[in-house]
Design a protein around this motif. Structure first.
Motif, PDB file in Angstrom:
ATOM      1  N   ASP A   1     -24.803   7.607   8.242  1.00 59.05           N
ATOM      2  CA  ASP A   1     -25.728   7.631   9.376  1.00 59.05           C
ATOM      3  C   ASP A   1     -26.951   8.494   9.076  1.00 59.05           C
ATOM      4  OD1 ASP A   1     -24.200   5.936  10.976  1.00 59.05           O
ATOM      5  OD2 ASP A   1     -23.251   7.576  12.089  1.00 59.05           O
ATOM      6  N   CYS A   2     -26.718   9.691   8.548  1.00 60.72           N
ATOM      7  CA  CYS A   2     -27.831  10.591   8.230  1.00 60.72           C
ATOM      8  C   CYS A   2     -28.771   9.970   7.200  1.00 60.72           C
ATOM      9  CB  CYS A   2     -27.312  11.927   7.703  1.00 60.72           C
ATOM     10  SG  CYS A   2     -26.447  12.942   8.897  1.00 60.72           S
ATOM     11  N   LEU A   3     -28.202   9.407   6.154  1.00 58.39           N
ATOM     12  CA  LEU A   3     -29.021   8.815   5.100  1.00 58.39           C
ATOM     13  C   LEU A   3     -29.815   7.625   5.625  1.00 58.39           C
ATOM     14  CD1 LEU A   3     -29.812   8.829   2.087  1.00 58.39           C
ATOM     15  CD2 LEU A   3     -27.970   7.183   1.745  1.00 58.39           C
ATOM     16  N   LEU A   4     -29.151   6.745   6.359  1.00 57.20           N
ATOM     17  CA  LEU A   4     -29.857   5.556   6.848  1.00 57.20           C
ATOM     18  C   LEU A   4     -30.935   5.915   7.866  1.00 57.20           C
ATOM     19  CD1 LEU A   4     -26.908   3.023   7.045  1.00 57.20           C
ATOM     20  CD2 LEU A   4     -28.716   3.175   5.300  1.00 57.20           C
ATOM     21  N   ASP A   5     -30.733   6.978   8.635  1.00 55.94           N
ATOM     22  CA  ASP A   5     -31.793   7.439   9.536  1.00 55.94           C
ATOM     23  C   ASP A   5     -33.031   7.849   8.737  1.00 55.94           C
ATOM     24  OD1 ASP A   5     -30.154   6.977  11.718  1.00 55.94           O
ATOM     25  OD2 ASP A   5     -29.678   9.107  12.057  1.00 55.94           O
ATOM     26  N   ALA A   6     -32.827   8.524   7.612  1.00 55.81           N
ATOM     27  CA  ALA A   6     -33.952   8.936   6.766  1.00 55.81           C
ATOM     28  C   ALA A   6     -34.606   7.731   6.095  1.00 55.81           C
ATOM     29  CB  ALA A   6     -33.484   9.948   5.721  1.00 55.81           C
ATOM     30  N   VAL A   7     -33.802   6.816   5.609  1.00 55.03           N
ATOM     31  CA  VAL A   7     -34.321   5.615   4.933  1.00 55.03           C
ATOM     32  C   VAL A   7     -35.118   4.752   5.903  1.00 55.03           C
ATOM     33  CG1 VAL A   7     -33.585   3.433   3.861  1.00 55.03           C
ATOM     34  CG2 VAL A   7     -32.591   5.598   3.100  1.00 55.03           C
ATOM     35  N   ALA A   8     -34.743   4.754   7.168  1.00 58.64           N
ATOM     36  CA  ALA A   8     -35.431   3.930   8.170  1.00 58.64           C
ATOM     37  C   ALA A   8     -36.911   4.276   8.287  1.00 58.64           C
ATOM     38  CB  ALA A   8     -34.737   4.075   9.521  1.00 58.64           C
ATOM     39  N   GLU A   9     -37.263   5.501   7.900  1.00 60.66           N
ATOM     40  CA  GLU A   9     -38.658   5.936   7.988  1.00 60.66           C
ATOM     41  C   GLU A   9     -39.534   5.415   6.847  1.00 60.66           C
ATOM     42  OE1 GLU A   9     -39.691   7.614  10.700  1.00 60.66           O
ATOM     43  OE2 GLU A   9     -37.618   7.395  11.414  1.00 60.66           O
ATOM     44  N   LEU A  10     -38.916   4.837   5.821  1.00 61.88           N
ATOM     45  CA  LEU A  10     -39.671   4.369   4.655  1.00 61.88           C
ATOM     46  C   LEU A  10     -40.440   3.086   4.951  1.00 61.88           C
ATOM     47  CD1 LEU A  10     -37.225   4.666   1.618  1.00 61.88           C
ATOM     48  CD2 LEU A  10     -39.310   5.977   2.013  1.00 61.88           C
ATOM     49  N   PRO A  11     -41.652   2.983   4.421  1.00 57.95           N
ATOM     50  CA  PRO A  11     -42.336   1.689   4.474  1.00 57.95           C
ATOM     51  C   PRO A  11     -41.588   0.683   3.592  1.00 57.95           C
ATOM     52  CG  PRO A  11     -43.780   3.406   3.567  1.00 57.95           C
ATOM     53  CD  PRO A  11     -42.451   4.029   3.819  1.00 57.95           C
ATOM     54  N   GLU A  12     -41.726  -0.578   3.912  1.00 56.85           N
ATOM     55  CA  GLU A  12     -41.010  -1.638   3.210  1.00 56.85           C
ATOM     56  C   GLU A  12     -41.266  -1.604   1.701  1.00 56.85           C
ATOM     57  OE1 GLU A  12     -38.335  -4.914   3.250  1.00 56.85           O
ATOM     58  OE2 GLU A  12     -38.792  -3.377   4.737  1.00 56.85           O
TER      59      GLU A  12
END
Length: 171
Positions: free
Chosen positions: A20-31
């Protein structure tokens, strides 16, 4: 001293929390950054997360739950859609705890028998192999956090001790 089942329940909770923590951070990345070849073993963050879906959920979970292995390459793109991959990884991580809690204590002392992706029968020590599953996830989450850092992005602290500290504060 905690039982093997309690120990693996902690690892399952940690795994779900870290995902969950990692995917929350990854969600902020541009495509473009999410799909860029960053020199990771599975090239991009997307490729690495797909490998986690394949390895942890489509292969290992099924081996532990059903005793079967899907004929699938470790670098298969099982989920090309970013949002669905995120959801599948979160859902998959959440499935480990109830599975572990449903096993009798003696299960951890046994062996895991399954068929490899090459069709070969194999039997490995159950607890050590389950440890591998959680260790494998930690390894690849570390690759993704390194990629986030290289991209100049904030990355979450994913230490098990951090989760234990958070749990101690709330209990």
């Amino acid at each position: 001293m905690p039982s093997m089942q309690q120990h693996f329940a902690v690892l399952a909770r940690y795994n779900a929390w870290a995902v969950d923590c990692l995917l929350d951070a990854v969600a902020e990345l541009p495509e473009a950054d999410y799909r860029r070849d960053l020199g990771l073993f599975f090239k991009s963050i997307h490729g690495t997360l797909n490998h986690l879906l394949v390895g942890e959920h489509l292969l290992w979970f099924r081996r532990f739950d059903e005793g079967v292995s899907a004929p699938m390459a470790l670098d298969a793109e099982a989920e090309p859609d970013r949002a669905r991959l995120d959801a599948r990884l979160r859902e998959g991580a959440a499935r480990w705890l109830p599975l572990i809690q449903g096993w009798p204590a003696e299960r951890f002392e046994g062996v895991l028998s399954y068929t490899t992706t090459r069709g070969e029968p194999l039997a490995l020590p159950f607890a050590a192999t389950l440890t591998h599953v959680f260790n494998h996830g930690t390894h690849h989450r570390g690759q993704v956090t390194a990629a986030l850092t290289a991209l100049g992005r904030p990355c979450p602290v994913l230490d098990l001790a951090r989760l234990l500290q958070e749990q101690a504060r709330t209990s």
